[in-house]
Design a protein around this motif. Structure first.
Motif, PDB file in Angstrom:
ATOM      1  N   PRO A 137       0.814  -1.200   0.000  1.00  0.00           N
ATOM      2  CA  PRO A 137       0.000   0.000   0.000  1.00  0.00           C
ATOM      3  C   PRO A 137       0.850   1.253   0.000  1.00  0.00           C
ATOM      4  CG  PRO A 137      -0.787  -1.588   1.619  1.00  0.00           C
ATOM      5  CD  PRO A 137       0.522  -2.092   1.109  1.00  0.00           C
ATOM      6  N   SER A 138       0.280   2.332  -0.495  1.00  0.00           N
ATOM      7  CA  SER A 138       1.040   3.564  -0.671  1.00  0.00           C
ATOM      8  C   SER A 138       1.338   4.274   0.632  1.00  0.00           C
ATOM      9  CB  SER A 138       0.259   4.523  -1.573  1.00  0.00           C
ATOM     10  OG  SER A 138      -0.003   3.928  -2.804  1.00  0.00           O
ATOM     11  N   ALA A 139       0.471   4.179   1.617  1.00  0.00           N
ATOM     12  CA  ALA A 139       0.574   5.012   2.806  1.00  0.00           C
ATOM     13  C   ALA A 139       1.918   4.951   3.505  1.00  0.00           C
ATOM     14  CB  ALA A 139      -0.549   4.670   3.782  1.00  0.00           C
ATOM     15  N   PRO A 140       2.537   3.769   3.714  1.00  0.00           N
ATOM     16  CA  PRO A 140       3.806   3.753   4.417  1.00  0.00           C
ATOM     17  C   PRO A 140       4.884   4.570   3.735  1.00  0.00           C
ATOM     18  CG  PRO A 140       2.878   1.556   4.342  1.00  0.00           C
ATOM     19  CD  PRO A 140       2.045   2.424   3.439  1.00  0.00           C
ATOM     20  N   ARG A 141       4.840   4.698   2.394  1.00  0.00           N
ATOM     21  CA  ARG A 141       5.856   5.465   1.690  1.00  0.00           C
ATOM     22  C   ARG A 141       5.729   6.941   1.982  1.00  0.00           C
ATOM     23  NH1 ARG A 141       3.928   2.950  -2.833  1.00  0.00           N
ATOM     24  NH2 ARG A 141       3.533   4.932  -3.809  1.00  0.00           N
ATOM     25  N   THR A 142       4.555   7.360   2.441  1.00  0.00           N
ATOM     26  CA  THR A 142       4.325   8.786   2.584  1.00  0.00           C
ATOM     27  C   THR A 142       4.708   9.297   3.948  1.00  0.00           C
ATOM     28  OG1 THR A 142       2.088   8.585   3.431  1.00  0.00           O
ATOM     29  CG2 THR A 142       2.339   8.544   1.052  1.00  0.00           C
ATOM     30  N   ALA A 143       4.981   8.414   4.887  1.00  0.00           N
ATOM     31  CA  ALA A 143       5.340   8.865   6.221  1.00  0.00           C
ATOM     32  C   ALA A 143       6.637   9.668   6.140  1.00  0.00           C
ATOM     33  CB  ALA A 143       5.508   7.673   7.143  1.00  0.00           C
ATOM     34  N   GLU A 156       6.782  12.099  16.401  1.00  0.00           N
ATOM     35  CA  GLU A 156       5.607  11.384  15.904  1.00  0.00           C
ATOM     36  C   GLU A 156       4.538  12.400  15.535  1.00  0.00           C
ATOM     37  OE1 GLU A 156       2.416   7.946  17.304  1.00  0.00           O
ATOM     38  OE2 GLU A 156       4.273   8.270  18.443  1.00  0.00           O
ATOM     39  N   LEU A 157       4.251  12.498  14.237  1.00  0.00           N
ATOM     40  CA  LEU A 157       3.301  13.483  13.746  1.00  0.00           C
ATOM     41  C   LEU A 157       2.018  12.807  13.315  1.00  0.00           C
ATOM     42  CD1 LEU A 157       5.668  15.634  11.482  1.00  0.00           C
ATOM     43  CD2 LEU A 157       5.180  15.927  13.920  1.00  0.00           C
ATOM     44  N   THR A 158       0.903  13.502  13.519  1.00  0.00           N
ATOM     45  CA  THR A 158      -0.368  12.997  13.026  1.00  0.00           C
ATOM     46  C   THR A 158      -0.409  13.152  11.507  1.00  0.00           C
ATOM     47  OG1 THR A 158      -1.508  15.121  13.151  1.00  0.00           O
ATOM     48  CG2 THR A 158      -1.485  13.759  15.155  1.00  0.00           C
ATOM     49  N   ARG A 159      -1.356  12.472  10.865  1.00  0.00           N
ATOM     50  CA  ARG A 159      -1.489  12.580   9.411  1.00  0.00           C
ATOM     51  C   ARG A 159      -1.724  14.037   9.002  1.00  0.00           C
ATOM     52  NH1 ARG A 159      -6.554  10.042   6.008  1.00  0.00           N
ATOM     53  NH2 ARG A 159      -6.293  11.300   4.154  1.00  0.00           N
ATOM     54  N   ARG A 160      -2.559  14.763   9.747  1.00  0.00           N
ATOM     55  CA  ARG A 160      -2.846  16.151   9.405  1.00  0.00           C
ATOM     56  C   ARG A 160      -1.594  17.013   9.565  1.00  0.00           C
ATOM     57  NH1 ARG A 160      -6.692  17.409   6.325  1.00  0.00           N
ATOM     58  NH2 ARG A 160      -8.488  17.018   7.650  1.00  0.00           N
ATOM     59  N   GLU A 161      -0.798  16.753  10.597  1.00  0.00           N
ATOM     60  CA  GLU A 161       0.434  17.514  10.789  1.00  0.00           C
ATOM     61  C   GLU A 161       1.421  17.237   9.660  1.00  0.00           C
ATOM     62  OE1 GLU A 161       0.150  17.610  15.680  1.00  0.00           O
ATOM     63  OE2 GLU A 161       1.422  16.140  14.664  1.00  0.00           O
ATOM     64  N   GLN A 162       1.464  15.994   9.175  1.00  0.00           N
ATOM     65  CA  GLN A 162       2.318  15.679   8.032  1.00  0.00           C
ATOM     66  C   GLN A 162       1.854  16.420   6.786  1.00  0.00           C
ATOM     67  OE1 GLN A 162       3.172  11.542   7.296  1.00  0.00           O
ATOM     68  NE2 GLN A 162       3.106  11.028   9.463  1.00  0.00           N
ATOM     69  N   GLN A 163       0.532  16.510   6.601  1.00  0.00           N
ATOM     70  CA  GLN A 163      -0.007  17.245   5.460  1.00  0.00           C
ATOM     71  C   GLN A 163       0.383  18.718   5.539  1.00  0.00           C
ATOM     72  OE1 GLN A 163      -4.140  16.268   5.996  1.00  0.00           O
ATOM     73  NE2 GLN A 163      -4.061  14.551   4.554  1.00  0.00           N
ATOM     74  N   MET A 164       0.290  19.286   6.735  1.00  0.00           N
ATOM     75  CA  MET A 164       0.686  20.675   6.941  1.00  0.00           C
ATOM     76  C   MET A 164       2.160  20.861   6.587  1.00  0.00           C
ATOM     77  SD  MET A 164      -1.601  22.879   8.437  1.00  0.00           S
ATOM     78  CE  MET A 164      -0.579  23.915   9.457  1.00  0.00           C
ATOM     79  N   ALA A 201      -6.100  25.006  11.461  1.00  0.00           N
ATOM     80  CA  ALA A 201      -4.803  24.964  10.783  1.00  0.00           C
ATOM     81  C   ALA A 201      -3.730  25.625  11.644  1.00  0.00           C
ATOM     82  CB  ALA A 201      -4.891  25.661   9.426  1.00  0.00           C
ATOM     83  N   ARG A 202      -4.081  26.746  12.267  1.00  0.00           N
ATOM     84  CA  ARG A 202      -3.125  27.444  13.128  1.00  0.00           C
ATOM     85  C   ARG A 202      -2.734  26.567  14.316  1.00  0.00           C
ATOM     86  NH1 ARG A 202      -5.387  31.962  12.571  1.00  0.00           N
ATOM     87  NH2 ARG A 202      -6.787  31.866  14.363  1.00  0.00           N
ATOM     88  N   LYS A 203      -3.717  25.834  14.858  1.00  0.00           N
ATOM     89  CA  LYS A 203      -3.444  24.944  15.984  1.00  0.00           C
ATOM     90  C   LYS A 203      -2.511  23.810  15.560  1.00  0.00           C
ATOM     91  CE  LYS A 203      -4.072  23.597  20.238  1.00  0.00           C
ATOM     92  NZ  LYS A 203      -3.510  24.395  21.344  1.00  0.00           N
ATOM     93  N   HIS A 204      -2.744  23.234  14.374  1.00  0.00           N
ATOM     94  CA  HIS A 204      -1.863  22.185  13.868  1.00  0.00           C
ATOM     95  C   HIS A 204      -0.440  22.710  13.697  1.00  0.00           C
ATOM     96  CE1 HIS A 204      -4.730  19.028  13.380  1.00  0.00           C
ATOM     97  NE2 HIS A 204      -5.460  19.655  12.476  1.00  0.00           N
ATOM     98  N   ARG A 205      -0.325  23.938  13.207  1.00  0.00           N
ATOM     99  CA  ARG A 205       1.006  24.545  13.012  1.00  0.00           C
ATOM    100  C   ARG A 205       1.712  24.721  14.349  1.00  0.00           C
ATOM    101  NH1 ARG A 205       2.620  27.954   8.537  1.00  0.00           N
ATOM    102  NH2 ARG A 205       4.570  29.025   9.013  1.00  0.00           N
ATOM    103  N   GLU A 206       0.968  25.179  15.345  1.00  0.00           N
ATOM    104  CA  GLU A 206       1.547  25.345  16.679  1.00  0.00           C
ATOM    105  C   GLU A 206       1.995  24.008  17.254  1.00  0.00           C
ATOM    106  OE1 GLU A 206      -1.562  27.252  18.818  1.00  0.00           O
ATOM    107  OE2 GLU A 206      -1.261  29.211  17.861  1.00  0.00           O
ATOM    108  N   ASN A 207       1.178  22.971  17.051  1.00  0.00           N
ATOM    109  CA  ASN A 207       1.538  21.646  17.540  1.00  0.00           C
ATOM    110  C   ASN A 207       2.806  21.133  16.857  1.00  0.00           C
ATOM    111  OD1 ASN A 207      -0.635  21.564  19.275  1.00  0.00           O
ATOM    112  ND2 ASN A 207      -1.947  20.413  17.874  1.00  0.00           N
ATOM    113  N   LEU A 208       2.899  21.394  15.532  1.00  0.00           N
ATOM    114  CA  LEU A 208       4.085  20.995  14.786  1.00  0.00           C
ATOM    115  C   LEU A 208       5.343  21.629  15.380  1.00  0.00           C
ATOM    116  CD1 LEU A 208       3.389  21.127  10.922  1.00  0.00           C
ATOM    117  CD2 LEU A 208       4.458  19.270  12.186  1.00  0.00           C
ATOM    118  N   MET A 209       5.278  22.922  15.604  1.00  0.00           N
ATOM    119  CA  MET A 209       6.450  23.643  16.112  1.00  0.00           C
ATOM    120  C   MET A 209       6.810  23.177  17.519  1.00  0.00           C
ATOM    121  SD  MET A 209       5.662  27.437  14.528  1.00  0.00           S
ATOM    122  CE  MET A 209       7.249  28.125  15.011  1.00  0.00           C
TER     123      MET A 209
END
Length: 220
Positions: A145-151, A157-165, A189-197
């Motif tokens: 499956p494609s998903a593992p290649r995209t990590a 450890e990032l959530t899928r949405r954080e990886q998209q961001m 989106a701003r909250k995801h960005r803050e979590n990423l940082m």
């Protein structure tokens, strides 16, 4: 076996799209649900119309090379991506596959390869056209499956949405633009960005962009 019934054709030449539609009409269970002639339209249609397979010409306007594949793969991890191009360069084949494409066909290849490629993708197997297969023969790329290649290869450890961001940040888009692309509110989106940082221990937008580029998510 995976169902690949809904296809998005993306090529800036109408005559090419018509020819592909004729070929696809001979394959049982396949329907072309949308068409695009540029990269922006591809992203819009993927958000609007449920799609299983994207047949993509890398030479279209608005397609920023292999980063476009990487972005599409991150935003739609279950989508199958089949490149259809006139580019026979071995390094381009490898770059497309490494970016997340599931298959690579050449416009000079035999029409039967389109059917073979779709059959392979239905079984979660990659497919590369015979005339450029030598480019990856030495790389034992695992099928699956494609998903593992995209990590993303991030130490946190990032959530899928954080990886998209993170995949969109090097493009210079604003948080509001990212929110629109991901179909979420600017506040979320701003909250995801803050979590990423916070997770990555970064303290500015410039540091976040530089981090994404180090992971290979360049804006080019």
């Amino acid at each position: 076996m995976r169902g690949l019934s809904r296809v998005l054709l993306a090529d800036d030449h109408a005559i090419v799209r018509e020819g592909l539609k004729m070929l696809l009409s001979t394959i049982e269970g396949i329907a072309v649900v949308s068409e695009a002639a540029d990269g922006d339209t591809v992203e819009r249609l993927l958000k609007e119309i449920k799609t299983d397979l994207l047949i993509l010409d890398l030479g279209m306007p608005g397609v920023g090379g292999f980063q476009f594949i990487r972005t599409i793969r991150t935003l739609w991890p279950d989508l199958k991506i089949l490149i259809m191009t006139a580019n026979l360069e071995p390094r381009s084949v490898r770059a497309a596959i490494d970016a997340g494409a599931d298959g690579y066909l050449t416009k000079s290849g035999d029409a039967s390869e389109l059917m073979a490629a779709i059959e392979a993708l239905r079984h979660d197997q990659p497919y590369v056209a015979e005339e450029v297969r030598f480019a990856i023969d030495h790389q034992d790329r695992p099928a699956g499956p494609s998903a593992p290649r995209t990590a993303l290869a991030s130490p946190a450890e990032l959530t899928r949405r954080e990886q998209q961001m993170l995949a969109l940040i090097p493009h210079g888009v604003t948080t509001r633009d990212i929110a629109e692309r991901l179909g979420i509110s600017p506040l979320t989106a701003r909250k995801h960005r803050e979590n990423l940082m916070r997770k990555l221990d970064l303290h500015s937008g410039a540091e976040l962009t530089a981090y994404a580029i180090r992971l290979g998510l360049s804006a080019g």
